[in-house]
Design an enzyme around this catalytic site. Structure first.
Site, PDB file in Angstrom:
ATOM      1  N   HIS A  29       0.867  -1.196   0.000  1.00 27.63           N
ATOM      2  CA  HIS A  29       0.000   0.000   0.000  1.00 27.63           C
ATOM      3  C   HIS A  29       0.898   1.238   0.000  1.00 27.63           C
ATOM      4  O   HIS A  29       1.491   1.577   1.019  1.00 27.63           O
ATOM      5  CB  HIS A  29      -0.887   0.007   1.255  1.00 27.63           C
ATOM      6  CG  HIS A  29      -1.851   1.154   1.305  1.00 27.63           C
ATOM      7  ND1 HIS A  29      -3.183   0.989   1.629  1.00 27.63           N
ATOM      8  CD2 HIS A  29      -1.699   2.491   1.089  1.00 27.63           C
ATOM      9  CE1 HIS A  29      -3.792   2.160   1.615  1.00 27.63           C
ATOM     10  NE2 HIS A  29      -2.905   3.091   1.286  1.00 27.63           N
ATOM     11  N   HIS A  31       1.369   5.452  -1.753  1.00 30.43           N
ATOM     12  CA  HIS A  31       0.973   6.577  -2.611  1.00 30.43           C
ATOM     13  C   HIS A  31       2.256   7.163  -3.200  1.00 30.43           C
ATOM     14  O   HIS A  31       3.094   7.676  -2.465  1.00 30.43           O
ATOM     15  CB  HIS A  31       0.250   7.654  -1.799  1.00 30.43           C
ATOM     16  CG  HIS A  31      -0.992   7.154  -1.134  1.00 30.43           C
ATOM     17  ND1 HIS A  31      -2.244   7.279  -1.681  1.00 30.43           N
ATOM     18  CD2 HIS A  31      -1.169   6.487   0.041  1.00 30.43           C
ATOM     19  CE1 HIS A  31      -3.135   6.723  -0.877  1.00 30.43           C
ATOM     20  NE2 HIS A  31      -2.513   6.238   0.179  1.00 30.43           N
ATOM     21  N   LEU A  32       2.383   7.078  -4.514  1.00 35.34           N
ATOM     22  CA  LEU A  32       3.592   7.628  -5.149  1.00 35.34           C
ATOM     23  C   LEU A  32       3.324   8.976  -5.817  1.00 35.34           C
ATOM     24  O   LEU A  32       4.257   9.615  -6.293  1.00 35.34           O
ATOM     25  CB  LEU A  32       4.158   6.650  -6.173  1.00 35.34           C
ATOM     26  CG  LEU A  32       4.762   5.352  -5.622  1.00 35.34           C
ATOM     27  CD1 LEU A  32       5.363   4.520  -6.755  1.00 35.34           C
ATOM     28  CD2 LEU A  32       5.809   5.616  -4.549  1.00 35.34           C
ATOM     29  N   ARG A  33       2.047   9.383  -5.887  1.00 31.01           N
ATOM     30  CA  ARG A  33       1.674  10.666  -6.510  1.00 31.01           C
ATOM     31  C   ARG A  33       2.062  10.695  -7.988  1.00 31.01           C
ATOM     32  O   ARG A  33       2.219   9.670  -8.622  1.00 31.01           O
ATOM     33  CB  ARG A  33       2.303  11.862  -5.749  1.00 31.01           C
ATOM     34  CG  ARG A  33       2.149  11.826  -4.230  1.00 31.01           C
ATOM     35  CD  ARG A  33       0.700  11.738  -3.774  1.00 31.01           C
ATOM     36  NE  ARG A  33       0.584  12.002  -2.353  1.00 31.01           N
ATOM     37  CZ  ARG A  33      -0.425  11.571  -1.611  1.00 31.01           C
ATOM     38  NH1 ARG A  33      -1.401  10.861  -2.143  1.00 31.01           N
ATOM     39  NH2 ARG A  33      -0.477  11.857  -0.329  1.00 31.01           N
ATOM     40  N   ASN A  57      -5.395   7.144  -6.072  1.00 30.78           N
ATOM     41  CA  ASN A  57      -6.090   8.409  -5.754  1.00 30.78           C
ATOM     42  C   ASN A  57      -5.280   9.632  -6.175  1.00 30.78           C
ATOM     43  O   ASN A  57      -4.935  10.494  -5.374  1.00 30.78           O
ATOM     44  CB  ASN A  57      -6.451   8.487  -4.255  1.00 30.78           C
ATOM     45  CG  ASN A  57      -5.232   8.504  -3.348  1.00 30.78           C
ATOM     46  OD1 ASN A  57      -4.195   7.925  -3.680  1.00 30.78           O
ATOM     47  ND2 ASN A  57      -5.342   9.167  -2.206  1.00 30.78           N
ATOM     48  N   LEU A 235      -4.982   9.496   7.859  1.00 31.19           N
ATOM     49  CA  LEU A 235      -6.305   8.865   7.929  1.00 31.19           C
ATOM     50  C   LEU A 235      -6.186   7.408   7.525  1.00 31.19           C
ATOM     51  O   LEU A 235      -5.495   7.128   6.528  1.00 31.19           O
ATOM     52  CB  LEU A 235      -7.296   9.595   7.009  1.00 31.19           C
ATOM     53  CG  LEU A 235      -7.747  10.961   7.537  1.00 31.19           C
ATOM     54  CD1 LEU A 235      -8.505  11.732   6.465  1.00 31.19           C
ATOM     55  CD2 LEU A 235      -8.607  10.818   8.787  1.00 31.19           C
ATOM     56  N   HIS A 267       3.036  14.600   1.339  1.00 38.63           N
ATOM     57  CA  HIS A 267       2.456  15.921   1.045  1.00 38.63           C
ATOM     58  C   HIS A 267       3.577  16.922   1.301  1.00 38.63           C
ATOM     59  O   HIS A 267       4.282  16.800   2.315  1.00 38.63           O
ATOM     60  CB  HIS A 267       1.284  16.240   1.985  1.00 38.63           C
ATOM     61  CG  HIS A 267       0.079  15.387   1.765  1.00 38.63           C
ATOM     62  ND1 HIS A 267      -0.838  15.628   0.755  1.00 38.63           N
ATOM     63  CD2 HIS A 267      -0.381  14.306   2.420  1.00 38.63           C
ATOM     64  CE1 HIS A 267      -1.807  14.715   0.808  1.00 38.63           C
ATOM     65  NE2 HIS A 267      -1.548  13.893   1.807  1.00 38.63           N
ATOM     66  N   ALA A 279      -3.872  15.014   5.232  1.00 40.55           N
ATOM     67  CA  ALA A 279      -3.658  13.747   5.951  1.00 40.55           C
ATOM     68  C   ALA A 279      -2.609  12.933   5.210  1.00 40.55           C
ATOM     69  O   ALA A 279      -2.698  12.760   3.994  1.00 40.55           O
ATOM     70  CB  ALA A 279      -4.961  12.970   6.007  1.00 40.55           C
TER      71      ALA A 279
END
Ligand code: DOR
Ligand code: ZN
Length: 363
Positions: A29, A31-33, A57, A235, A267, A279
């Site tokens: 899991h 997030h690499l953007r 996302n 989150l 972020h 988050a």
């Protein structure tokens, strides 16, 4: 197998050893953007993990085979040439997504799984699912073809206290999904409560969970330690100590239902340190070292390899990695900030000392 190696001739003692040799892990899991952030963060993941489940996302979510293929290409291009890394793409479920797209994407090997974001639960989730019944035809197809459903397990009802949203999601949504689709593979992503641990443990072999390094490391007090601490906000939000302890027990229990998923969610600094901070915790740079800290504290270093490198691929029905990675007991100080294009990102454990580090030039 205990792969702990002692530096002396005495038998290996987990916790006292100076070097750990592990089968190369995967991150189930992350997030690499996209764009410049992707270019700045991708190699932190790729230098540790052979494969990673890529969250869909983006500002424009990944809902088609074509979008996933194009994003896959951008990720591969962002990774250093001498690094072998396989992004495993996911499809973002929306109210109107066609089961056909999901089935074709899975059959052609483009999609590994689908991600369920309840609408407005978190970053870039406004296109998410407003009512679980809206995706029942997709879930039916996924169950039939053996495609895993990855769940962000929180209700979004503003009447429900934020610290209860995970437990209420299990009660109101997930219990019904599991009853209605009894053989659907479900990963309860970033479990944060004893309730989620109990739910997963009570389920069949088709129900598993990922656990992040940060939810193993701190409880909700960290967000308010002497002031508001945006870099501890993610989150689902961290819960009470009793929940953190349940997660630590689950992760180090040796149960194949719990495996590594960092939920690294970068972020840039101004987006975190703001009147309405985003988050997400950027833990990719020191993820394996952070998990190792927890497993050592729990006296469970001999179980780290299975959690990091075996239970995930077994659940997904993928081969175990062949390569290895070594960690050495050598203190390192985590930088306060890391550069990201013309700004910075604050990593998890910023300013702290970690007692393990990944051995460089390991082959
Ligand atoms: O803290 C989080 N950050 N949780 C999520 O579910 C999404 C993620 C992000 O994309 O920033
Ligand atoms: Zn996530």
């Amino acid at each position: 197998m205990n792969r702990t190696h002692s530096t002396s001739n005495s038998p290996p003692k987990p916790g006292a050893a100076g070097r750990l040799l592990l089968r190369q892990p995967d991150d189930w899991h992350v997030h690499l953007r996209d764009g410049v952030v992707l270019k700045s963060v991708a190699n932190y993941t790729a230098r540790q993990f052979a494969r990673a489940i890529i969250m869909p996302n983006l500002a424009e979510p990944i809902t088609t085979i074509a979008a996933a293929e194009a994003y896959h290409k951008r990720i591969v291009e962002a990774v250093a040439e001498d690094t072998s890394f396989t992004p495993l793409m996911t499809c973002y479920l929306t109210d109107s997504l066609a089961a056909r797209e999901v089935e074709q994407g899975f059959a052609s090997g483009v999609f590994t799984a689908c991600k369920l974001y309840p609408a407005n639960a978190t970053t870039n989730s406004s296109f998410g699912v407003t009512d679980i019944k809206n995706v029942y035809s997709v879930l039916e197809a996924m169950q039939r073809i053996g495609m895993p459903l990855l769940v962000h397990g929180e209700v979004t009802d503003s009447e429900v206290d934020i610290f209860d949203r995970e437990a209420v999601f299990i009660e109101r949504v997930l219990s019904a999904v599991v009853d209605d689709f009894p053989v659907l593979k479900v990963v309860f992503e970033h479990a944060t409560t004893a309730d989620a641990v109990a739910f997963v443990e009570a389920g069949g072999a088709n129900i598993a969970a990922t656990i992040t390094p940060h939810h193993l490391e701190f409880n909700r007090n960290a967000m308010f330690q002497g002031g508001i601490r945006p870099h501890y906000y993610c989150l689902p939000v961290a819960k009470r100590e009793q929940h953190r302890l349940a997660l630590r027990r689950a992760a180090t229990s040796g149960s194949p239902k719990f495996f590594l998923g960092t939920d690294s969610a970068p972020h840039v600094i101004n987006a975190k340190q703001s009147a309405c901070g985003c988050a997400g915790i950027f833990n990719a740079p020191f993820a394996l070292e952070s998990y190792t800290k927890t497993f050592e504290e729990e006296g469970a270093l001999d179980r780290l390899e299975a959690f990091a490198s075996e239970y995930g691929p077994r659940f997904y029905g993928l081969p175990l990695n062949k390569g290895t990675i070594a960690l050495v007991r050598q203190e390192q100080r985590v930088p306060d900030c890391l550069d990201c294009a013309d700004t910075q990102i604050v990593p998890f454990h910023a300013g702290q000392k970690l007692s393990w580090q990944i051995e460089r030039d390991h082959s």
